[in-house]
Design a protein around this motif. Structure first.
Motif, PDB file in Angstrom:
ATOM      1  N   ARG A 167      32.337  -2.593  75.146  1.00 38.51           N
ATOM      2  CA  ARG A 167      32.003  -1.764  75.430  1.00 38.51           C
ATOM      3  C   ARG A 167      31.159  -0.668  75.462  1.00 38.51           C
ATOM      4  NH1 ARG A 167      37.193  -1.283  76.563  1.00 38.51           N
ATOM      5  NH2 ARG A 167      37.337   1.164  75.739  1.00 38.51           N
ATOM      6  N   ILE A 168      31.817   0.204  74.366  1.00 34.52           N
ATOM      7  CA  ILE A 168      30.989   1.788  74.097  1.00 34.52           C
ATOM      8  C   ILE A 168      30.093   1.852  73.137  1.00 34.52           C
ATOM      9  CG2 ILE A 168      31.189   3.797  73.510  1.00 34.52           C
ATOM     10  CD1 ILE A 168      32.635   3.461  75.893  1.00 34.52           C
ATOM     11  N   GLY A 169      29.830   0.484  72.315  1.00 31.33           N
ATOM     12  CA  GLY A 169      29.087   0.451  70.891  1.00 31.33           C
ATOM     13  C   GLY A 169      27.652   0.040  72.038  1.00 31.33           C
ATOM     14  N   ALA A 170      28.155  -0.520  72.852  1.00 33.44           N
ATOM     15  CA  ALA A 170      26.254  -1.291  73.358  1.00 33.44           C
ATOM     16  C   ALA A 170      25.340  -0.087  74.403  1.00 33.44           C
ATOM     17  CB  ALA A 170      26.524  -2.149  74.205  1.00 33.44           C
ATOM     18  N   VAL A 171      26.424   1.276  75.230  1.00 30.58           N
ATOM     19  CA  VAL A 171      25.941   2.222  75.871  1.00 30.58           C
ATOM     20  C   VAL A 171      25.433   3.500  74.781  1.00 30.58           C
ATOM     21  CG1 VAL A 171      26.773   4.632  76.855  1.00 30.58           C
ATOM     22  CG2 VAL A 171      27.765   1.699  77.822  1.00 30.58           C
ATOM     23  N   ARG A 172      25.423   2.780  73.554  1.00 28.83           N
ATOM     24  CA  ARG A 172      25.310   4.353  72.307  1.00 28.83           C
ATOM     25  C   ARG A 172      24.150   3.417  72.019  1.00 28.83           C
ATOM     26  NH1 ARG A 172      29.471   6.775  74.133  1.00 28.83           N
ATOM     27  NH2 ARG A 172      27.899   7.097  75.685  1.00 28.83           N
ATOM     28  N   GLY A 173      23.904   2.284  71.440  1.00 28.86           N
ATOM     29  CA  GLY A 173      22.668   1.656  71.137  1.00 28.86           C
ATOM     30  C   GLY A 173      21.387   1.955  72.232  1.00 28.86           C
ATOM     31  N   VAL A 174      21.651   1.722  73.331  1.00 32.76           N
ATOM     32  CA  VAL A 174      20.551   2.543  73.671  1.00 32.76           C
ATOM     33  C   VAL A 174      19.835   4.034  74.307  1.00 32.76           C
ATOM     34  CG1 VAL A 174      19.930   2.018  76.547  1.00 32.76           C
ATOM     35  CG2 VAL A 174      21.129   0.833  75.650  1.00 32.76           C
ATOM     36  N   GLU A 175      21.510   4.249  74.188  1.00 30.68           N
ATOM     37  CA  GLU A 175      21.480   5.727  73.728  1.00 30.68           C
ATOM     38  C   GLU A 175      20.392   6.181  72.301  1.00 30.68           C
ATOM     39  OE1 GLU A 175      24.978   7.369  75.987  1.00 30.68           O
ATOM     40  OE2 GLU A 175      25.152   7.912  74.043  1.00 30.68           O
ATOM     41  N   VAL A 176      20.413   5.804  71.303  1.00 29.75           N
ATOM     42  CA  VAL A 176      19.840   5.485  69.989  1.00 29.75           C
ATOM     43  C   VAL A 176      18.441   5.362  69.619  1.00 29.75           C
ATOM     44  CG1 VAL A 176      20.513   4.948  67.893  1.00 29.75           C
ATOM     45  CG2 VAL A 176      22.480   6.007  68.904  1.00 29.75           C
ATOM     46  N   ILE A 177      18.898   4.160  70.400  1.00 28.96           N
ATOM     47  CA  ILE A 177      17.484   3.224  70.104  1.00 28.96           C
ATOM     48  C   ILE A 177      16.272   4.520  71.043  1.00 28.96           C
ATOM     49  CG2 ILE A 177      15.545   1.473  70.971  1.00 28.96           C
ATOM     50  CD1 ILE A 177      18.236  -0.310  70.398  1.00 28.96           C
ATOM     51  N   ASP A 178      16.383   4.990  72.187  1.00 27.46           N
ATOM     52  CA  ASP A 178      15.927   5.799  73.165  1.00 27.46           C
ATOM     53  C   ASP A 178      15.768   7.316  72.089  1.00 27.46           C
ATOM     54  OD1 ASP A 178      15.872   4.390  75.316  1.00 27.46           O
ATOM     55  OD2 ASP A 178      17.589   5.505  76.112  1.00 27.46           O
ATOM     56  N   ASN A 203      14.377  12.532  65.382  1.00 25.70           N
ATOM     57  CA  ASN A 203      15.259  12.392  63.725  1.00 25.70           C
ATOM     58  C   ASN A 203      15.177  11.436  63.332  1.00 25.70           C
ATOM     59  OD1 ASN A 203      16.697  13.571  61.599  1.00 25.70           O
ATOM     60  ND2 ASN A 203      18.543  14.236  62.777  1.00 25.70           N
ATOM     61  N   ARG A 204      14.398  10.441  63.800  1.00 23.14           N
ATOM     62  CA  ARG A 204      14.361   9.259  63.268  1.00 23.14           C
ATOM     63  C   ARG A 204      15.200   8.064  62.436  1.00 23.14           C
ATOM     64  NH1 ARG A 204       8.802   7.883  65.053  1.00 23.14           N
ATOM     65  NH2 ARG A 204       8.938   7.348  66.861  1.00 23.14           N
ATOM     66  N   GLU A 205      14.446   9.116  61.628  1.00 25.82           N
ATOM     67  CA  GLU A 205      15.082   8.216  59.920  1.00 25.82           C
ATOM     68  C   GLU A 205      16.753   8.312  60.417  1.00 25.82           C
ATOM     69  OE1 GLU A 205      13.556   6.863  57.852  1.00 25.82           O
ATOM     70  OE2 GLU A 205      12.053   7.356  59.553  1.00 25.82           O
ATOM     71  N   ALA A 206      17.161   9.373  60.700  1.00 27.41           N
ATOM     72  CA  ALA A 206      18.795   9.607  60.980  1.00 27.41           C
ATOM     73  C   ALA A 206      19.448   8.613  61.512  1.00 27.41           C
ATOM     74  CB  ALA A 206      19.260  11.243  60.954  1.00 27.41           C
ATOM     75  N   ASN A 207      18.623   8.571  62.913  1.00 27.88           N
ATOM     76  CA  ASN A 207      18.872   7.870  63.661  1.00 27.88           C
ATOM     77  C   ASN A 207      18.956   6.211  63.660  1.00 27.88           C
ATOM     78  OD1 ASN A 207      19.809   9.407  66.187  1.00 27.88           O
ATOM     79  ND2 ASN A 207      18.370  10.708  66.377  1.00 27.88           N
ATOM     80  N   LEU A 208      17.843   5.602  62.946  1.00 22.43           N
ATOM     81  CA  LEU A 208      17.811   4.632  62.332  1.00 22.43           C
ATOM     82  C   LEU A 208      19.037   4.146  61.730  1.00 22.43           C
ATOM     83  CD1 LEU A 208      13.680   4.124  61.850  1.00 22.43           C
ATOM     84  CD2 LEU A 208      15.164   2.784  63.096  1.00 22.43           C
ATOM     85  N   ALA A 209      19.376   5.147  60.145  1.00 25.95           N
ATOM     86  CA  ALA A 209      20.576   4.885  60.157  1.00 25.95           C
ATOM     87  C   ALA A 209      21.383   4.381  60.766  1.00 25.95           C
ATOM     88  CB  ALA A 209      20.723   5.910  59.242  1.00 25.95           C
ATOM     89  N   LEU A 210      22.386   5.396  61.707  1.00 26.61           N
ATOM     90  CA  LEU A 210      22.861   4.991  62.641  1.00 26.61           C
ATOM     91  C   LEU A 210      22.876   4.574  63.558  1.00 26.61           C
ATOM     92  CD1 LEU A 210      25.479   7.036  64.093  1.00 26.61           C
ATOM     93  CD2 LEU A 210      23.933   7.458  66.082  1.00 26.61           C
ATOM     94  N   LEU A 211      22.093   3.202  63.896  1.00 26.33           N
ATOM     95  CA  LEU A 211      22.016   2.270  64.573  1.00 26.33           C
ATOM     96  C   LEU A 211      22.103   1.562  63.455  1.00 26.33           C
ATOM     97  CD1 LEU A 211      20.956   0.696  66.938  1.00 26.33           C
ATOM     98  CD2 LEU A 211      18.270   0.720  65.994  1.00 26.33           C
TER      99      LEU A 211
END
Length: 516
Positions: A449-460, A467-475
């Motif tokens: 429920r929450i992970g997919a919403v955060r996933g869209v935000e991180v990919i955006d 901060n691409r590299e940090a967000n790739l690691a977060l994804l």
């Protein structure tokens, strides 16, 4: 003597003008004073040739397609009723078309051949032989046949069908159920619809056999609401099967009972998951149940229930009619029998292809699909629906086999094959996977429920260069959390297409939005 002409009455053919072609054929025949018998058959699954008109001749059925209404008069002038060879529309004898000749059609042997609602047609092509044999066997013997065949669930999970049936057979209960999952929601899939529109008695027979095998007297088909024609045809088929004694209180005079009804879904992708489907059938909101207990023990209304996909149940009549070994002789490893593959997306020759397990993805896309529709190079392919991986060219020589695909983090799923050319933005495809989950999640568990919403935000943020590299690691971490922590495959598999893009198409995630 009248000439028999076949024009499909199936959703794809109708969308491409089959009704108009049929009407024009009847009008043209009347104007010329010639007698024709128009048969509205099912589709052969050769969608790039629809509407596909067939004419019955002494040399067999001659195919013409794709036929438009404006072509009809010219076809009559050129000798349509005699089966004349009229390029470019004449495809020759239907059985000689290479696309069909190269297939191993067991489940789909009759589609496009018969009138879908004619029981006489169905029986003339070996229909109900499996049911007749099942009536002579004990429930355990039927289950043993299915076990020996090696049939596994064709809906995605690939669980051995015979093991599921054995569990329900062994479960003590006064009432048991057979539930068919016909909520065909994966991208690029249409095989379930073809069964129900083009060969409905096949599914009726398979479900009746399942009922005899496990002691169930009631069956339900949970049908995708976006399939109105399948609903219409299947309801009529049920009524005719009841009248003919293949359903009801006394199947073929055996004293055995099996009743069957259709229930429409409400457009929720999550109801393709078996427990969510059962909740919906019971009149509740479609939300995933905790397991255990398994549906085979406590399923519909708390009773032992077989939940199988359309294609799983549709394979059963062949197994019972011809024997388990005849089915198991096809395939490879633990993937026995045939698989219904559905070619869609950017493909030149889209349609249904039934093949024994073991054919490579490249052979399927090139030999059958003919490459991309627009002629551009193929870049990626997604097999198994929106929750499965995108495969790069380095993996196109994989054999279509459950274990071979699982070994590289991919899935065969329901057999949908969606092709993409070299203009595709794979970062956008990764985003779509997460966005799809935000829309279709039942909301019961937090990772999905929450992970997919955060996933869209991180990919955006990644696509914006923030901060691409940090967000790739977060994804990557987020994907692992969803895989390991989700309650069902909706959240547990949503990361698969995202991870495949990160692994095989990283350059698309490195490009800024303005460079796309």
């Amino acid at each position: 003597m009248s000439v028999r002409i076949f024009v499909p009455r199936e959703t794809t053919a109708l969308a491409l003008g089959a009704d108009e072609v049929a009407a024009r054929i009847e009008a043209e025949a009347a104007a010329r004073g010639v007698e024709v018998e128009l048969v509205r058959n099912g589709s052969r699954g050769l969608f790039w040739l629809e509407p596909l008109v067939e004419v019955e001749t002494a040399a067999g059925r001659i195919a013409y397609g794709p036929v438009e209404p404006g072509d009809v008069a010219g076809l009559f002038d050129a000798g349509l009723l005699e089966g004349s060879n009229m390029p470019p529309l004449c495809q020759g004898p239907i059985e000689s078309i290479p696309y069909l000749q190269a297939q191993q059609r067991l489940t789909f042997l009759r589609i496009g051949v018969t009138d879908p609602l004619s029981i006489d047609d169905y029986r003339a092509h070996d229909g109900f032989r499996g049911l007749e044999r099942a009536l002579s066997l004990s429930p355990q013997a039927i289950v043993d046949e299915v076990k020996t065949s090696g049939l596994r669930g064709r809906g995605g999970a690939a669980f051995p069908t015979g093991i599921k049936w054995q569990t329900v057979l062994d479960a003590p209960a006064e009432q048991k159920y057979i539930v068919c999952n016909a909520d065909e929601g994966d991208s690029g899939t249409f095989a379930d619809r073809l069964v129900m529109e083009c060969d409905p008695y096949l599914l009726i027979e398979g479900m009746a056999i399942a009922g005899l095998a496990v002691g169930a007297t009631q069956g339900y088909v949970y049908l995708r609401s976006e399939y109105p024609l399948a609903h219409e045809i299947f309801d009529k088929a049920i009524a005719r099967a009841e009248t003919a004694g293949y359903l009801g209180a006394d199947i073929l005079g055996s004293g055995r009972r099996f009743d069957l009804e259709v229930r429409l879904g409400a457009g929720a992708y999550i109801c393709g998951e078996e427990t969510s489907l059962l909740e919906s059938l019971e009149g509740k909101r479609g939300m995933v149940r905790f397991k255990p207990p398994l549906p085979a023990i406590e399923g519909l209304f708390g009773q032992p229930t077989v939940v199988n996909n359309v294609l799983s149940l549709a394979a059963v009549p062949f197994i019972l009619a011809h024997g388990a070994t005849a089915y198991a002789d096809y395939g490879m490893g633990r993937s026995r029998g045939t698989l219904a593959l559905q070619l869609a997306g950017n493909v030149k020759r889209g349609g249904l292809v039934e093949l024994a397990f073991g054919t490579t993805l490249r052979e399927l896309m090139e030999d059958f699909g003919g490459g991309t529709f627009n002629g551009r190079p193929l870049r990626a392919v997604q097999v198994g629906g929106p929750l499965c991986a995108y495969l790069p060219e380095s993996q196109w020589d994989l054999p279509l086999d459950y274990e071979a695909f699982a070994a590289v983090g991919a899935g065969v799923g329901h057999g949908g094959v969606v092709m993409f050319d070299d203009t595709v933005d794979m970062a956008e495809q990764a985003r779509f996977a997460m966005e799809f989950c935000t829309v279709e999640s039942c909301g019961k568990c937090t990772p999905c429920r929450i992970g997919a919403v955060r996933g869209v935000e991180v990919i955006d943020r990644i696509r914006a260069g923030d901060n691409r590299e940090a967000n790739l690691a977060l994804l990557g971490d987020l994907c692992e959390t969803m895989v390991d922590g989700s309650l069902c495959a909706m959240g547990g598999m949503t990361p698969f297409p995202v991870q495949s893009v990160m692994r095989h198409f990283p350059e698309d995630l490195q490009r800024d939005a303005q460079q796309r």
